[in-house]
Design a protein around this motif. Structure first.
Motif, PDB file in Angstrom:
ATOM      1  N   MET A   1       0.845  -1.149   0.000  1.00  0.00           N
ATOM      2  CA  MET A   1       0.000   0.000   0.000  1.00  0.00           C
ATOM      3  C   MET A   1       0.908   1.235   0.000  1.00  0.00           C
ATOM      4  SD  MET A   1      -2.893   0.875   2.815  1.00  0.00           S
ATOM      5  CE  MET A   1      -2.106   1.731   4.154  1.00  0.00           C
ATOM      6  N   THR A   2       0.450   2.300  -0.663  1.00  0.00           N
ATOM      7  CA  THR A   2       1.215   3.543  -0.713  1.00  0.00           C
ATOM      8  C   THR A   2       0.423   4.662  -0.054  1.00  0.00           C
ATOM      9  OG1 THR A   2       2.281   2.893  -2.778  1.00  0.00           O
ATOM     10  CG2 THR A   2       2.323   5.223  -2.234  1.00  0.00           C
ATOM     11  N   ILE A   3       1.076   5.393   0.817  1.00  0.00           N
ATOM     12  CA  ILE A   3       0.490   6.581   1.443  1.00  0.00           C
ATOM     13  C   ILE A   3       1.189   7.778   0.823  1.00  0.00           C
ATOM     14  CG2 ILE A   3       0.242   7.910   3.570  1.00  0.00           C
ATOM     15  CD1 ILE A   3       0.125   5.250   5.068  1.00  0.00           C
ATOM     16  N   ARG A   4       0.396   8.670   0.219  1.00  0.00           N
ATOM     17  CA  ARG A   4       0.937   9.899  -0.376  1.00  0.00           C
ATOM     18  C   ARG A   4       0.412  11.087   0.412  1.00  0.00           C
ATOM     19  NH1 ARG A   4       2.329  10.673  -5.746  1.00  0.00           N
ATOM     20  NH2 ARG A   4       0.883  12.416  -5.783  1.00  0.00           N
ATOM     21  N   LEU A   5       1.292  12.089   0.610  1.00  0.00           N
ATOM     22  CA  LEU A   5       0.842  13.303   1.286  1.00  0.00           C
ATOM     23  C   LEU A   5       1.536  14.510   0.696  1.00  0.00           C
ATOM     24  CD1 LEU A   5       3.174  14.276   3.634  1.00  0.00           C
ATOM     25  CD2 LEU A   5       2.487  12.044   4.442  1.00  0.00           C
ATOM     26  N   ASP A  25       2.513   4.501  15.646  1.00  0.00           N
ATOM     27  CA  ASP A  25       2.570   4.420  17.106  1.00  0.00           C
ATOM     28  C   ASP A  25       3.929   4.882  17.638  1.00  0.00           C
ATOM     29  OD1 ASP A  25      -0.074   3.473  17.277  1.00  0.00           O
ATOM     30  OD2 ASP A  25       0.594   1.402  17.011  1.00  0.00           O
ATOM     31  N   GLY A  26       4.470   5.951  17.000  1.00  0.00           N
ATOM     32  CA  GLY A  26       5.711   6.558  17.460  1.00  0.00           C
ATOM     33  C   GLY A  26       6.992   5.912  16.966  1.00  0.00           C
ATOM     34  N   LYS A  27       6.878   4.836  16.176  1.00  0.00           N
ATOM     35  CA  LYS A  27       8.071   4.142  15.674  1.00  0.00           C
ATOM     36  C   LYS A  27       8.173   4.315  14.162  1.00  0.00           C
ATOM     37  CE  LYS A  27       7.664   0.719  19.294  1.00  0.00           C
ATOM     38  NZ  LYS A  27       7.238  -0.621  19.629  1.00  0.00           N
ATOM     39  N   PRO A  28       9.381   4.621  13.639  1.00  0.00           N
ATOM     40  CA  PRO A  28       9.546   4.793  12.194  1.00  0.00           C
ATOM     41  C   PRO A  28       9.264   3.494  11.442  1.00  0.00           C
ATOM     42  CG  PRO A  28      11.610   5.267  13.366  1.00  0.00           C
ATOM     43  CD  PRO A  28      10.621   4.828  14.380  1.00  0.00           C
ATOM     44  N   ILE A  29       8.447   3.595  10.397  1.00  0.00           N
ATOM     45  CA  ILE A  29       8.138   2.414   9.578  1.00  0.00           C
ATOM     46  C   ILE A  29       8.465   2.611   8.108  1.00  0.00           C
ATOM     47  CG2 ILE A  29       6.359   1.531  11.133  1.00  0.00           C
ATOM     48  CD1 ILE A  29       4.280   2.634   9.061  1.00  0.00           C
ATOM     49  N   ALA A  30       8.665   3.878   7.677  1.00  0.00           N
ATOM     50  CA  ALA A  30       8.989   4.145   6.277  1.00  0.00           C
ATOM     51  C   ALA A  30       9.660   5.506   6.167  1.00  0.00           C
ATOM     52  CB  ALA A  30       7.726   4.119   5.426  1.00  0.00           C
ATOM     53  N   ARG A  31      10.430   5.666   5.086  1.00  0.00           N
ATOM     54  CA  ARG A  31      11.104   6.933   4.825  1.00  0.00           C
ATOM     55  C   ARG A  31      10.710   7.415   3.434  1.00  0.00           C
ATOM     56  NH1 ARG A  31      15.932   7.663   8.220  1.00  0.00           N
ATOM     57  NH2 ARG A  31      16.004   5.870   9.580  1.00  0.00           N
ATOM     58  N   PRO A  46      -0.534  -2.653   5.155  1.00  0.00           N
ATOM     59  CA  PRO A  46      -1.770  -2.256   5.830  1.00  0.00           C
ATOM     60  C   PRO A  46      -1.748  -2.667   7.303  1.00  0.00           C
ATOM     61  CG  PRO A  46      -2.245  -3.444   3.794  1.00  0.00           C
ATOM     62  CD  PRO A  46      -0.772  -3.572   4.054  1.00  0.00           C
ATOM     63  N   GLY A  47      -2.425  -1.885   8.121  1.00  0.00           N
ATOM     64  CA  GLY A  47      -2.502  -2.184   9.540  1.00  0.00           C
ATOM     65  C   GLY A  47      -3.220  -1.075  10.274  1.00  0.00           C
ATOM     66  N   LYS A  48      -3.411  -1.270  11.565  1.00  0.00           N
ATOM     67  CA  LYS A  48      -4.068  -0.269  12.401  1.00  0.00           C
ATOM     68  C   LYS A  48      -3.045   0.314  13.352  1.00  0.00           C
ATOM     69  CE  LYS A  48      -8.638  -2.327  12.345  1.00  0.00           C
ATOM     70  NZ  LYS A  48      -9.760  -2.786  13.161  1.00  0.00           N
ATOM     71  N   SER A  49      -2.779   1.609  13.167  1.00  0.00           N
ATOM     72  CA  SER A  49      -1.822   2.322  14.007  1.00  0.00           C
ATOM     73  C   SER A  49      -2.133   3.803  13.956  1.00  0.00           C
ATOM     74  CB  SER A  49      -0.388   2.130  13.509  1.00  0.00           C
ATOM     75  OG  SER A  49       0.004   0.793  13.539  1.00  0.00           O
ATOM     76  N   VAL A  53       3.993  11.999  10.848  1.00  0.00           N
ATOM     77  CA  VAL A  53       5.137  12.228   9.967  1.00  0.00           C
ATOM     78  C   VAL A  53       6.134  13.116  10.695  1.00  0.00           C
ATOM     79  CG1 VAL A  53       5.903  13.234   7.787  1.00  0.00           C
ATOM     80  CG2 VAL A  53       3.734  12.011   7.885  1.00  0.00           C
ATOM     81  N   ARG A  54       7.395  12.735  10.599  1.00  0.00           N
ATOM     82  CA  ARG A  54       8.471  13.521  11.234  1.00  0.00           C
ATOM     83  C   ARG A  54       9.311  14.134  10.116  1.00  0.00           C
ATOM     84  NH1 ARG A  54      11.348  10.531  15.832  1.00  0.00           N
ATOM     85  NH2 ARG A  54      11.676   8.974  14.215  1.00  0.00           N
ATOM     86  N   VAL A  55       9.548  15.450  10.206  1.00  0.00           N
ATOM     87  CA  VAL A  55      10.334  16.195   9.222  1.00  0.00           C
ATOM     88  C   VAL A  55      11.632  16.640   9.882  1.00  0.00           C
ATOM     89  CG1 VAL A  55      10.393  18.250   7.758  1.00  0.00           C
ATOM     90  CG2 VAL A  55       8.218  17.070   8.142  1.00  0.00           C
ATOM     91  N   ASP A  56      12.730  16.500   9.148  1.00  0.00           N
ATOM     92  CA  ASP A  56      14.021  16.998   9.635  1.00  0.00           C
ATOM     93  C   ASP A  56      14.033  18.505   9.415  1.00  0.00           C
ATOM     94  OD1 ASP A  56      16.592  17.749  10.193  1.00  0.00           O
ATOM     95  OD2 ASP A  56      17.533  16.255   8.892  1.00  0.00           O
ATOM     96  N   ARG A  57      13.708  19.273  10.432  1.00  0.00           N
ATOM     97  CA  ARG A  57      13.574  20.729  10.312  1.00  0.00           C
ATOM     98  C   ARG A  57      14.903  21.447  10.169  1.00  0.00           C
ATOM     99  NH1 ARG A  57       8.737  23.383  12.628  1.00  0.00           N
ATOM    100  NH2 ARG A  57      10.271  25.003  12.919  1.00  0.00           N
ATOM    101  N   SER A  58      16.022  20.760  10.313  1.00  0.00           N
ATOM    102  CA  SER A  58      17.315  21.418  10.186  1.00  0.00           C
ATOM    103  C   SER A  58      17.554  21.900   8.760  1.00  0.00           C
ATOM    104  CB  SER A  58      18.448  20.493  10.631  1.00  0.00           C
ATOM    105  OG  SER A  58      18.578  19.410   9.731  1.00  0.00           O
ATOM    106  N   ILE A  59      16.800  21.401   7.793  1.00  0.00           N
ATOM    107  CA  ILE A  59      16.974  21.829   6.402  1.00  0.00           C
ATOM    108  C   ILE A  59      16.226  23.121   6.096  1.00  0.00           C
ATOM    109  CG2 ILE A  59      17.312  19.466   5.607  1.00  0.00           C
ATOM    110  CD1 ILE A  59      14.436  19.877   4.313  1.00  0.00           C
TER     111      ILE A  59
END
Length: 62
Positions: A1-5, A25-31, A46-49, A53-59
């Motif tokens: 499955m693909t999640i686009r944002l 649930d607070g753990k990285p699953i994809a980049r 697919p799953g329930k969680s 999204v975490r962004v590297d704001r240093s850029i």
């Protein structure tokens, strides 16, 4: 499955090339990386969680 944002900053700054992490649930699953249109895509199973999204704001330049 693909999640686009689409990622947009209120300041109008571009986030093209920004590294992102998709968290379940607070753990990285994809980049992903933001493209020219401000879109990032994540390939995930697919799953329930609770997702976030975490962004590297240093850029982001001030």
């Amino acid at each position: 499955m693909t999640i686009r944002l689409k990622v947009q900053l209120a300041s109008g700054q571009s986030l093209e090339g920004a590294p992102l992490e998709l968290l379940a649930d607070g753990k990285p699953i994809a980049r992903g990386v933001v493209d020219k249109q401000g879109v990032a895509a994540f390939a995930v199973s697919p799953g329930k969680s609770a997702l976030a999204v975490r962004v590297d704001r240093s850029i982001v330049q001030r």
